[in-house]
Design an enzyme around this catalytic site. Structure first.
Site, PDB file in Angstrom:
ATOM      1  N   ASN A 144     -18.089  45.467  89.548  1.00 43.28           N
ATOM      2  CA  ASN A 144     -18.498  44.640  90.692  1.00 43.28           C
ATOM      3  C   ASN A 144     -19.181  45.452  91.794  1.00 43.28           C
ATOM      4  OD1 ASN A 144     -17.693  42.171  89.734  1.00 43.28           O
ATOM      5  ND2 ASN A 144     -15.632  42.293  90.607  1.00 43.28           N
ATOM      6  N   VAL A 145     -18.551  46.549  92.180  1.00 42.53           N
ATOM      7  CA  VAL A 145     -19.129  47.349  93.278  1.00 42.53           C
ATOM      8  C   VAL A 145     -20.410  48.037  92.796  1.00 42.53           C
ATOM      9  CG1 VAL A 145     -18.774  49.258  94.890  1.00 42.53           C
ATOM     10  CG2 VAL A 145     -16.865  47.734  94.346  1.00 42.53           C
ATOM     11  N   GLY A 146     -20.343  48.643  91.606  1.00 40.13           N
ATOM     12  CA  GLY A 146     -21.503  49.383  91.096  1.00 40.13           C
ATOM     13  C   GLY A 146     -22.718  48.493  90.922  1.00 40.13           C
TER      14      GLY A 146
ATOM     15  N   ARG B 111      -8.150  47.403  92.453  1.00 39.27           N
ATOM     16  CA  ARG B 111      -6.791  47.025  92.815  1.00 39.27           C
ATOM     17  C   ARG B 111      -6.446  45.607  92.375  1.00 39.27           C
ATOM     18  NH1 ARG B 111      -4.654  47.361  98.704  1.00 39.27           N
ATOM     19  NH2 ARG B 111      -6.777  46.760  99.194  1.00 39.27           N
TER      20      ARG B 111
ATOM     21  N   ASN C 293     -11.150  54.047  94.702  1.00 35.25           N
ATOM     22  CA  ASN C 293      -9.896  54.176  95.460  1.00 35.25           C
ATOM     23  C   ASN C 293      -8.804  54.872  94.649  1.00 35.25           C
ATOM     24  OD1 ASN C 293     -10.017  53.120  98.127  1.00 35.25           O
ATOM     25  ND2 ASN C 293     -10.510  51.127  97.223  1.00 35.25           N
TER      26      ASN C 293
ATOM     27  N   GLY D  72     -20.336  53.651  87.151  1.00 32.17           N
ATOM     28  CA  GLY D  72     -19.509  52.441  87.195  1.00 32.17           C
ATOM     29  C   GLY D  72     -20.407  51.238  87.406  1.00 32.17           C
TER      30      GLY D  72
ATOM     31  N   HIS E  53      -8.478  55.311 104.382  1.00 34.92           N
ATOM     32  CA  HIS E  53      -8.895  53.960 103.980  1.00 34.92           C
ATOM     33  C   HIS E  53      -7.680  53.327 103.322  1.00 34.92           C
ATOM     34  CE1 HIS E  53     -11.397  50.722 102.700  1.00 34.92           C
ATOM     35  NE2 HIS E  53     -11.289  50.989 101.422  1.00 34.92           N
TER      36      HIS E  53
ATOM     37  N   ASN F  84      -7.254  56.352  88.166  1.00 38.37           N
ATOM     38  CA  ASN F  84      -8.583  56.726  88.646  1.00 38.37           C
ATOM     39  C   ASN F  84      -8.749  58.242  88.764  1.00 38.37           C
ATOM     40  OD1 ASN F  84      -9.304  54.093  88.632  1.00 38.37           O
ATOM     41  ND2 ASN F  84      -9.219  53.783  90.847  1.00 38.37           N
TER      42      ASN F  84
HETATM   43  N1  APR Z   1     -16.695  56.304  83.172  1.00 39.54           N
HETATM   44  C1  APR Z   1     -17.578  55.392  83.637  1.00 39.54           C
HETATM   45  N2  APR Z   1     -17.235  54.161  84.044  1.00 39.54           N
HETATM   46  C2  APR Z   1     -15.948  53.822  83.961  1.00 39.54           C
HETATM   47  C3  APR Z   1     -14.957  54.716  83.482  1.00 39.54           C
HETATM   48  C4  APR Z   1     -15.376  56.012  83.068  1.00 39.54           C
HETATM   49  N3  APR Z   1     -14.514  56.908  82.609  1.00 39.54           N
HETATM   50  N4  APR Z   1     -13.759  54.089  83.528  1.00 39.54           N
HETATM   51  C5  APR Z   1     -13.972  52.853  84.011  1.00 39.54           C
HETATM   52  N5  APR Z   1     -15.302  52.693  84.269  1.00 39.54           N
HETATM   53  C6  APR Z   1     -15.980  51.499  84.748  1.00 39.54           C
HETATM   54  C7  APR Z   1     -15.422  50.210  84.159  1.00 39.54           C
HETATM   55  O1  APR Z   1     -15.874  50.023  82.836  1.00 39.54           O
HETATM   56  C8  APR Z   1     -15.945  49.168  85.131  1.00 39.54           C
HETATM   57  O2  APR Z   1     -17.174  48.603  84.697  1.00 39.54           O
HETATM   58  O3  APR Z   1     -15.829  51.334  86.149  1.00 39.54           O
HETATM   59  C9  APR Z   1     -16.148  49.966  86.434  1.00 39.54           C
HETATM   60  C10 APR Z   1     -15.258  49.492  87.565  1.00 39.54           C
HETATM   61  O4  APR Z   1     -15.648  48.201  87.890  1.00 39.54           O
HETATM   62  P1  APR Z   1     -14.654  47.058  88.383  1.00 39.54           P
HETATM   63  O5  APR Z   1     -13.451  47.045  87.517  1.00 39.54           O
HETATM   64  O6  APR Z   1     -15.445  45.810  88.548  1.00 39.54           O
HETATM   65  O7  APR Z   1     -14.167  47.590  89.802  1.00 39.54           O
HETATM   66  P2  APR Z   1     -14.962  47.478  91.182  1.00 39.54           P
HETATM   67  O8  APR Z   1     -14.588  46.229  91.875  1.00 39.54           O
HETATM   68  O9  APR Z   1     -16.399  47.765  90.940  1.00 39.54           O
HETATM   69  O10 APR Z   1     -14.289  48.678  91.981  1.00 39.54           O
HETATM   70  C11 APR Z   1     -14.539  50.020  91.620  1.00 39.54           C
HETATM   71  O11 APR Z   1     -14.323  50.838  93.848  1.00 39.54           O
HETATM   72  O12 APR Z   1     -13.700  49.723  95.793  1.00 39.54           O
HETATM   73  C12 APR Z   1     -13.261  50.550  94.755  1.00 39.54           C
HETATM   74  O13 APR Z   1     -10.912  50.008  94.512  1.00 39.54           O
HETATM   75  C13 APR Z   1     -12.171  49.894  93.930  1.00 39.54           C
HETATM   76  O14 APR Z   1     -11.568  51.875  92.712  1.00 39.54           O
HETATM   77  C14 APR Z   1     -12.282  50.665  92.640  1.00 39.54           C
HETATM   78  C15 APR Z   1     -13.797  50.953  92.548  1.00 39.54           C
END
Ligand code: APR
Length: 316
Positions: free
Chosen positions: A11-13, A81, A119, A8, A174, A94
Site C-alpha cells: 500500500n505505501v510503496g 500493523r 515500522n 516494497g 514515531h 521487519n
Molecule cells: N523484500 C521486498 N519486499 C518485501 C519483503 C522483502 N523481503 N517482505 C515483504 N515485502 C513486501 C510485501 O510483499 C508487501 O508487498 O512489502 C510490502 C508491504 O506492503 P503492505 O503489506 O501493503 O504494507 P504497507 O501498508 O505498504 O506498509 C509498509 O510501512 O508504514 C509502514 O507500518 C508500515 O511497516 C509497514 C510499511
C-alpha cells in the site's frame, strides 16, 4: 534525470510510486519479493499516464539489480500493523527483512540517500544506518512529517481554517512516545493558543499520537498509506529540488538534544545531500521528559535487534 527506487510494492510503496510518477521525478523502480506484484502495479500506474499526462518510467521488479545506481531508495518493505499490534510487535519480522534489503542497497546503490518508512520506524532507521554503514546524512526516516501533517489537519479542522496556513511540529519517536510541540505550531505565524483552549490542544495532541492506530482500527486490515506516501514524496521533492526544507525526520543523533547513538524524530534541514543540519529547539521541561521516554522505548527496541555484528563490521 534522478533514479528513485521503492522497496516494497504494498500500500505505501505503490501509492508512493503513483505520486512520484505523477510528479515526473525521474526513473522509478518498484521492487517487491512477491512475483508479479510490482510488475502488475507498475503497468497499471503507467497505463494511467496518458489520462493523467505524465511522462514517467516505472519498472516493476523482483530483482535488486534493477535498483542499481539509484539516487534515492525508499524502504517500505515489511508487514504492516494489524489491530492490537504495536509498532514494536512488528520489530521481529521487519528487522529481518530490513537486513536483507540493506545488504542489497549496499551492493547496488551504495551512493543513494535512503528514506525509511517500515515500522517501527526509528528502530528500523537505526538498523539501516548500521547495516548499510552509510553516512548519517544519507539515512533518515519518514515519521515526524506524517505526524506533523496529521496534527496540522486536526488543528485546521478544529479551527475551521485552511490546512495551508498550519505549520505544525512533532518530535520524538514515531509511535505512542511521539512529542507534538504546540508552542512551535502556528496558523500563518499566529500561535495556536490564540485560537484553541489548552483543553482542546491537549485533545488534539492525544488524537495525533493515536492517529496511526485510529486508522488501523478502522481499516481492520493494514495501516495508513495515503498520508504516509504524501510525506515520503515531500521528502523526495526536498532532496531532488535541493530546497533546504525544514521538516521533522528520524535521524541518527550524536549529542543533539543530549542523545547519543539513537535515531529519533527531530527538525532537520533537507537538501540534495540529505540531512544538512539538525535543528535544536528549546523545549519545555515536560517535553524533554517525554523525549527521554521516547528514547527509552526506541533504545529497548534497538537492543532486541542484535546489531553488534554489523557495528563491528564497519569499525574495521
Ligand atoms: N523484500 C521486498 N519486499 C518485501 C519483503 C522483502 N523481503 N517482505 C515483504 N515485502 C513486501 C510485501 O510483499 C508487501 O508487498 O512489502 C510490502 C508491504 O506492503 P503492505 O503489506 O501493503 O504494507 P504497507 O501498508 O505498504 O506498509 C509498509 O510501512 O508504514 C509502514 O507500518 C508500515 O511497516 C509497514 C510499511
Amino acid at each position: 534525470m534522478k533514479k528513485v527506487s521503492v522497496i516494497g510494492a504494498g500500500n505505501v510503496g505503490a501509492s508512493t510510486v503513483q505520486r512520484l510518477a505523477e510528479r515526473e521525478v525521474g526513473d522509478i523502480v518498484m521492487l517487491d519479493i512477491v512475483p508479479g506484484l510490482p510488475q502488475g502495479k507498475a503497468l497499471d500506474i503507467m497505463q494511467a499516464a496518458p489520462l493523467m499526462g505524465y511522462d514517467s518510467n516505472i519498472k516493476g521488479t523482483n530483482d535488486y539489480v534493477d535498483i542499481e545506481g539509484s539516487d534515492i531508495v525508499i524502504i517500505t518493505a515489511g508487514i504492516a500493523r494489524k489491530p492490537g499490534m504495536t509498532r514494536e510487535d512488528l520489530l521481529k519480522i521487519n528487522g529481518k527483512i530490513i537486513k536483507e534489503v540493506c545488504d542489497n542497497i549496499r551492493l547496488y546503490a551504495p551512493k543513494s540517500i535512503i528514506i525509511t518508512v517500515t515500522n517501527p520506524l526509528d528502530i528500523i532507521t537505526y538498523e539501516v544506518y548500521h547495516c548499510t554503514g552509510f553516512d548519517k546524512k544519507r539515512v533518515f526516516g519518514m515519521s515526524g512529517l506524517l505526524d506533523s501533517s496529521r496534527f496540522a489537519y486536526f488543528i485546521a479542522q478544529e479551527i475551521g481554517c485552511s490546512v495551508k496556513d498550519i505549520d505544525a511540529m512533532v518530535l520524538g519517536g514515531h509511535g505512542d512516545s511521539m512529542v507534538p510541540l504546540p508552542q512551535y505550531t502556528t496558523v500563518s505565524g499566529i500561535p495556536i493558543s490564540e485560537f484553541l483552549s489548552q483543553e482542546t490542544v491537549d485533545r488534539i495532541v492525544r488524537r495525533t499520537i493515536d492517529a496511526g492506530a485510529e486508522i488501523v482500527n478502522l481499516l481492520k486490515e493494514g495501516s495508513a498509506f495515503y498520508a504516509p506516501s504524501a510525506a515520503i514524496v515531500s521528502m523526495v521533492d526536498a532532496i531532488i529540488n535541493d530546497s533546504g526544507r525544514v521538516l521533522p525526520a528520524s535521524v541518527y543523533l550524536e549529542g543533539e538534544y543530549g542523545f547519543h547513538d539513537i535515531c529519533m524524530g527531530v527538525p532537520v534541514k533537507l537538501g540534495k545531500n540529505g540531512i544538512e543540519k539538525v535543528i535544536e529547539l528549546k523545549l519545555k521541561q515536560e517535553q524533554l521528559i517525554a523525549l527521554s521516554k521516547s528514547e527509552k522505548s526506541i533504545r529497548s527496541g534497538i537492543e532486541k535487534l542484535n546489531l553488534d555484528i554489523y557495528k563491528k563490521a564497519f569499525l574495521v
